[in-house]
Design a protein around this motif. Structure first.
Motif, mmCIF file in Angstrom:
data_model
loop_
_atom_site.group_PDB
_atom_site.id
_atom_site.type_symbol
_atom_site.label_atom_id
_atom_site.label_comp_id
_atom_site.label_asym_id
_atom_site.label_seq_id
_atom_site.Cartn_x
_atom_site.Cartn_y
_atom_site.Cartn_z
ATOM 1 N N UNK A 8 -7.660 3.604 0.500
ATOM 2 C CA UNK A 8 -7.852 2.076 0.713
ATOM 3 C C UNK A 8 -8.583 1.996 -0.486
ATOM 4 N N UNK A 9 -8.579 0.393 -1.117
ATOM 5 C CA UNK A 9 -9.495 -0.173 -2.012
ATOM 6 C C UNK A 9 -9.686 -1.240 -1.742
ATOM 7 N N UNK A 10 -10.330 -2.336 -0.947
ATOM 8 C CA UNK A 10 -10.440 -3.773 -0.860
ATOM 9 C C UNK A 10 -11.237 -3.910 -2.308
ATOM 10 N N UNK A 11 -10.565 -5.121 -3.497
ATOM 11 C CA UNK A 11 -11.123 -6.072 -4.456
ATOM 12 C C UNK A 11 -11.778 -6.870 -4.119
ATOM 13 N N UNK A 12 -12.667 -7.838 -3.879
ATOM 14 C CA UNK A 12 -13.048 -9.692 -4.212
ATOM 15 C C UNK A 12 -12.540 -10.475 -5.745
ATOM 16 N N UNK A 13 -12.116 -11.025 -5.140
ATOM 17 C CA UNK A 13 -11.697 -12.019 -5.955
ATOM 18 C C UNK A 13 -12.792 -13.472 -6.409
ATOM 19 N N UNK A 70 -1.864 -5.508 -1.840
ATOM 20 C CA UNK A 70 -1.595 -6.498 -1.240
ATOM 21 C C UNK A 70 -2.348 -7.862 -1.919
ATOM 22 N N UNK A 71 -2.156 -8.489 -2.515
ATOM 23 C CA UNK A 71 -2.463 -9.555 -2.921
ATOM 24 C C UNK A 71 -3.062 -10.916 -2.124
ATOM 25 N N UNK A 72 -4.085 -10.937 -1.648
ATOM 26 C CA UNK A 72 -4.595 -12.331 -0.543
ATOM 27 C C UNK A 72 -4.919 -13.586 -1.912
ATOM 28 N N UNK A 73 -4.790 -14.908 -1.744
ATOM 29 C CA UNK A 73 -5.083 -15.599 -1.655
ATOM 30 C C UNK A 73 -5.412 -16.967 -1.299
ATOM 31 N N UNK A 74 -6.881 -17.386 -0.673
ATOM 32 C CA UNK A 74 -7.753 -17.908 0.509
ATOM 33 C C UNK A 74 -7.057 -19.832 -0.074
ATOM 34 N N UNK A 86 -10.059 -14.840 -2.707
ATOM 35 C CA UNK A 86 -9.298 -13.859 -2.835
ATOM 36 C C UNK A 86 -9.529 -12.975 -2.509
ATOM 37 N N UNK A 87 -8.814 -11.732 -2.122
ATOM 38 C CA UNK A 87 -8.631 -10.223 -2.042
ATOM 39 C C UNK A 87 -7.867 -9.389 -2.312
ATOM 40 N N UNK A 88 -7.701 -8.206 -2.944
ATOM 41 C CA UNK A 88 -6.543 -7.575 -2.852
ATOM 42 C C UNK A 88 -6.970 -5.691 -2.262
ATOM 43 N N UNK A 89 -5.981 -5.394 -1.012
ATOM 44 C CA UNK A 89 -6.214 -4.260 -1.136
ATOM 45 C C UNK A 89 -5.080 -3.577 -1.383
ATOM 46 N N UNK A 131 -8.863 -17.650 8.989
ATOM 47 C CA UNK A 131 -7.992 -18.157 8.682
ATOM 48 C C UNK A 131 -7.141 -16.239 9.029
ATOM 49 N N UNK A 132 -7.735 -15.738 8.586
ATOM 50 C CA UNK A 132 -7.217 -14.337 8.610
ATOM 51 C C UNK A 132 -7.273 -13.748 9.938
ATOM 52 N N UNK A 133 -8.096 -14.248 11.498
ATOM 53 C CA UNK A 133 -8.067 -13.992 12.445
ATOM 54 C C UNK A 133 -7.002 -14.472 12.754
ATOM 55 N N UNK A 134 -6.852 -16.527 12.935
ATOM 56 C CA UNK A 134 -5.547 -16.856 13.280
ATOM 57 C C UNK A 134 -4.290 -16.006 12.927
#
Ligand code: AMP
Length: 361
Positions: free
Chosen positions: A299-304, A321-325, A336-339, A13-16
């Motif tokens: 940066x800090x990235x936290x996996x949900x 920056x919130x990412x919900x897959x 998801x994750x947040x950076x 998804x993130x590649x696209x």
């Protein structure tokens, strides 16, 4: 150009998403129609080794890549007969087998833990005698996120570990009492040019990545990690993004494993680097100039994992920056994750503490 991606998980998804500004279009192949990639492109629903699905993917795209390393080698080799396929099939083959991977690292002068192949209880006993306790017994293949591993602390642990894992090819590794875990991510283009991201520091729990901090700088380790990564990429005549995970033990890098793909520990590059790992992977496999890999802050990235925190509270944090897959919640699943990107490491760490308080314990 239309790019085929084997696997439609969040990495696909993130590649696209990184490819649309470059006017690329995408077609995924995945066994599940409701994978995250489906939100951003069509999915051919089929098994990764289904000849008809693979033939369709090749026929309908100009170039094929993959987003996870358990793609059957024969499937990728079949696609590679009719379409350019990156990263190379041989890198996929080696990365699927912890023994081949460590043997390659050894041949390229990259330090690893002590290791031995184990195919019987007698070989396990001999390997433990040679390597010593504590040690880690792992399946050679199909292990990820800490699955298929058993720690051996006492001689009495051998039988239980063998019972749990025996019957498939195994590898015994010396236990590394590491100070920290780091990974290096880099890209190599089709003409051999390379770019490496700053090393990042990774915290795992139950074998799953929880938090990545970047950059995790130390000029000496950065130089060594880049040398190791370039050696592996050059060995394969690689194109695309490659990741190597290391333990840092007494100031020295010890290689754990490699992934011939974009990597969870590189999610921070979406907002925290000049060019994301996803865009650089696409640039690399398309033969375009590679983008700058410099970090633009701390940066800090936290996996949900398993559950998502309250989105609005995450978004209210500075630099978040919130990412919900878009995946259904399930225990142990990356949803998801947040950076967080901040100007200073101290500022980042303050926000990171606030973010971690929003997660279920
Ligand atoms: P892996 O699936 O090999 O990446 O292992 C998952 C996690 O288990 C690693 O990130 C480490 O935290 C831990 N681990 C794996 N191998 C070893 C080892 N040889 N010594 C110490 N810890 C290890």
């Amino acid at each position: 150009m239309r790019i085929g991606i084997i696997g439609a998980g969040q990495l696909g998804q993130m590649l696209a998403l990184a490819g649309y500004p470059l006017a690329q279009r995408f077609l995924f192949l995945d066994s599940s129609a409701d994978s995250p990639g489906g939100q951003v492109g069509p999915i051919i629903t089929g098994a990764f080794d289904d000849p008809a699905s693979l033939a369709r993917l090749a026929a309908e795209t100009d170039l094929v890549t993959y987003e996870f390393e358990n793609v059957p080698v024969a499937a990728l080799a079949a696609v590679a007969k009719s379409r350019p396929c990156h990263p190379p099939v041989e890198a996929l083959r080696v990365s699927q087998d912890r023994l081949l991977e460590k043997e390659l690292f050894g041949r390229l002068g990259i330090p690893t833990p002590a290791f031995r192949a184990v195919d019987s209880l007698a070989e396990l006993r001999a390997a433990v005698a040679a390597i010593g306790l504590p040690c880690v017994l792992k399946t050679r293949r199909l292990g990820y996120d800490g699955r298929g591993q058993h720690y051996l602390r006492r001689p009495s642990d051998l039988e239980a570990a063998w019972k749990a894992l025996g019957g498939v090819p195994l590898i015994l590794e010396g236990f590394v009492d590491f100070d920290r875990e780091v990974s290096i991510i880099g890209a190599r283009g089709t003409r051999g040019e390379t770019r490496c991201y700053p090393l990042c520091g990774n915290t795992h729990r139950e074998g799953i990545l929880r938090v990545t901090l970047a950059p995790a700088t130390n000029a000496r380790l950065q130089k060594a990690a880049e040398r190791h990564l370039r050696r592996v990429m050059d060995h394969f005549g690689y194109a695309g993004v490659l990741t190597i995970e290391f333990f840092v033990q007494r100031g020295r890098l010890v290689a754990n494993e490699m992934a011939p793909r974009v990597h969870n520990s590189g999610h921070w590059t979406i907002e925290g680097a000049v060019t994301s790992q996803f865009e650089n992977h696409l640039r690399a496999i398309m033969g375009l100039p590679l983008g700058e890999t410099r970090a633009v802050g701390h940066s800090a990235m936290v996996n949900f994992i398993g559950t998502l925190p309250d989105r609005d509270r995450v978004l209210a944090l500075p630099g978040a920056h919130h990412h919900d897959y878009g995946k259904a919640p399930r225990q142990g699943r990356k949803l998801g994750h947040c950076t967080i990107v901040a100007r200073t490491a101290a500022e980042r760490d303050r926000t990171l503490r606030r973010l971690l308080r929003l997660l279920p314990r």
